[in-house]
Design a protein around this motif. Structure first.
Motif, PDB file in Angstrom:
ATOM      1  N   ASP A 222       0.376  -2.968   7.088  1.00  0.00           N
ATOM      2  CA  ASP A 222      -0.949  -3.477   6.730  1.00  0.00           C
ATOM      3  C   ASP A 222      -1.997  -2.880   7.663  1.00  0.00           C
ATOM      4  O   ASP A 222      -3.146  -2.698   7.281  1.00  0.00           O
ATOM      5  CB  ASP A 222      -0.982  -5.006   6.841  1.00  0.00           C
ATOM      6  CG  ASP A 222      -0.041  -5.648   5.850  1.00  0.00           C
ATOM      7  OD1 ASP A 222      -0.317  -5.553   4.645  1.00  0.00           O
ATOM      8  OD2 ASP A 222       0.997  -6.204   6.277  1.00  0.00           O
ATOM      9  N   ALA A 258       1.962   5.377   5.292  1.00  0.00           N
ATOM     10  CA  ALA A 258       1.690   3.934   5.462  1.00  0.00           C
ATOM     11  C   ALA A 258       1.291   3.310   4.119  1.00  0.00           C
ATOM     12  O   ALA A 258       1.644   2.165   3.841  1.00  0.00           O
ATOM     13  CB  ALA A 258       0.579   3.724   6.494  1.00  0.00           C
ATOM     14  N   ALA A 262      -3.145   0.251   3.880  1.00  0.00           N
ATOM     15  CA  ALA A 262      -3.138   0.198   5.354  1.00  0.00           C
ATOM     16  C   ALA A 262      -4.520   0.436   5.946  1.00  0.00           C
ATOM     17  O   ALA A 262      -5.191   1.415   5.620  1.00  0.00           O
ATOM     18  CB  ALA A 262      -2.145   1.221   5.895  1.00  0.00           C
TER      19      ALA A 262
END
Ligand code: CP
Ligand code: NVA
Length: 309
Positions: A222, A258, A262
C-alpha cells in the motif's frame, strides 16, 4: 481506558494503542481547525519550548516552531553551536537549567542515550526530534498521512526499502502497538537493530518481515517508503553505501511491481537519483509533501497530549 504513558515522547512504544490513536485523531482535528483559518485555539499561550539541535533540520525545526506558535506558544532554537550539549556542558545540567525556563524541551541529538539522559534529568516533557536510534515524530506524521490517504493504518502493507535505520526502528516500535504489515527490504549488513525487530515481533500485533529482496518485498504494497542511504553522521560513508545499496533504489520499475495502488513516501530530505528517482518522487501517487506537512499537526497533538490538554 487511556494510559497516559510517561511524561516524555521518546519512543512510540512507550504509549498504548488507544493513546497513539487518540493523538493521531487529535492531530487531524487541530489540522482541520488550522486549515480553516481559525486562529483562536491557543492552548500553548504563555508556554515556551526549548529546541536543541545537534544536527541540521528543516522540517523538524520549522514544523515545531511554527506549530507551537500557531497554538499560542513561543519556541527557542538552539543550534549545534549554541549549547553544545555534552561538550560545553553536561546533558544533565542542560536538562535541569532548561527545565527551569521552559515548559517543554524538544531535542535532536546523535546518541540515543543523550535524549534518555535529557528526559531523566528534565522536570518538563522531552520530545525526541530524531536520534541515531529513532524518529518517533516522523512516524506519527506518517501514520496520520496513511490514515488520510488509505483510511486506516490497520491492515495496510508498508514496505520500507533502504537502510535499516532510525526511521525503520520507529516503524517497528509503532508496529508493536498498532497492527499493520511492515516489511523492511535492506542490503545484507544494513538490517535494523535486532532487539527492536524482536520487540515488534514479540508484541504479536503486526506482521513483521525483514528481507534482502526489494522486488519480492514491494508486491502488493500500500506504501513504498524510502529514506537516505547515509543518515546524518554517516555522510562520509555515502560513496561506500551507494555501492552496497545497488538494487535498492526506488525507481519506476519497482513501483510498477508494487502495483497501481501503492503510494510513495519519504521522510525527506531526499537524494534524487540515489535512493529514489526524480520520476517516483514527482509521480501523482507520491505523498511526500502532505507527509511533510503532517509533521506539524502530529507534533502539535503530541504536545497537547504531553501537556494533558
Ligand atoms: N524528516 C525530517 O526530520 O526532516 P529534517 O531533518 O529537515 O528535520
Ligand atoms: N535517517 C535520516 C532521517 C532524516 C530525517 C537521518 O537520520 O539522517
Amino acid at each position: 481506558e487511556l494510559k497516559s504513558g510517561p511524561k516524555d515522547f521518546l519512543h512510540i512504544s512507550d504509549f498504548d494503542k488507544a493513546t497513539i490513536l487518540k493523538i493521531i485523531n487529535q492531530a487531524a482535528e487541530v489540522k482541520a481547525l488550522l486549515k480553516s483559518g481559525d486562529r483562536t485555539f491557543l492552548p500553548f499561550k504563555g508556554k515556551t519550548m526549548a529546541m536543541i539541535f545537534a544536527k541540521p533540520s528543516m522540517r523538524t525545526r520549522v514544523s515545531f516552531e511554527t506549530g507551537f506558535f500557531l497554538l499560542g506558544g513561543h519556541s527557542i532554537y538552539l543550534g549545534p553551536d549554541d549549547i553544545q550539549m555534552g561538550k560545553r556542558e553536561e546533558t544533565r545540567d542542560v536538562a535541569r537549567v532548561l527545565s527551569r525556563y521552559n515548559d517543554i524541551i524538544m531535542a535532536r541529538v546523535f546518541a540515543h542515550q543523550d535524549i534518555l539522559d535529557l528526559a531523566k534529568y528534565s522536570s518538563v516533557p522531552v520530545i525526541n526530534g530524531l536520534t541515531d536510534y529513532n524518529h518517533p515524530c516522523q512516524i506519527m506524521a506518517d501514520a496520520l498521512t496513511i490514515i488520510e490517504h488509505i483510511g486506516q493504518l490497520e491492515g495496510t502493507k508498508i514496505v520500507y526499502v533502504g537502510d535499516g535505520n532510525n526511521i525503520v526502528h520507529s516503524w517497528l516500535l509503532l508496529a508493536s502497538v498498532v497492527p499493520f504489515h511492515f516489511v523492511c527490504a535492506c542490503p545484507k549488513g544494513f538490517e535494523p537493530d535486532e532487539k527492536t525487530v524482536d520487540k515488534a515481533r514479540n508484541a504479536g500485533i503486526s506482521k513483521i518481515e525483514i528481507t534482502n529482496d526489494p522486488k519480492e518485498a514491494v508486491r502488493g504494497a500500500d506504501v513504498v517508503y524510502s529514506d537516505v542511504w547515509a543518515s546524518m553522521g554517516q555522510k562520509e560513508e555515502a560513496a561506500y553505501r551507494k555501492q552496497k545499496f545497488q538494487g535498492f533504489q526506488i525507481d519506476e520499475s519497482l513501483m510498477e511491481i508494487a502495483g497501481p495502488k501503492a503510494y510513495f513516501m519519504h521522510c525527506l530530505p531526499a537524494e534524487r537519483g540515489i535512493e529514489v528517482t526524480d520520476g517516483v518522487i514527482e509521480a501523482p501517487n507520491s505523498i511526500v509533501f502532505p507527509q511533510a506537512e503532517n509533521r506539524m499537526h502530529a507534533q502539535n497533538a503530541i504536545m497537547l497530549h504531553l501537556f494533558g490538554l
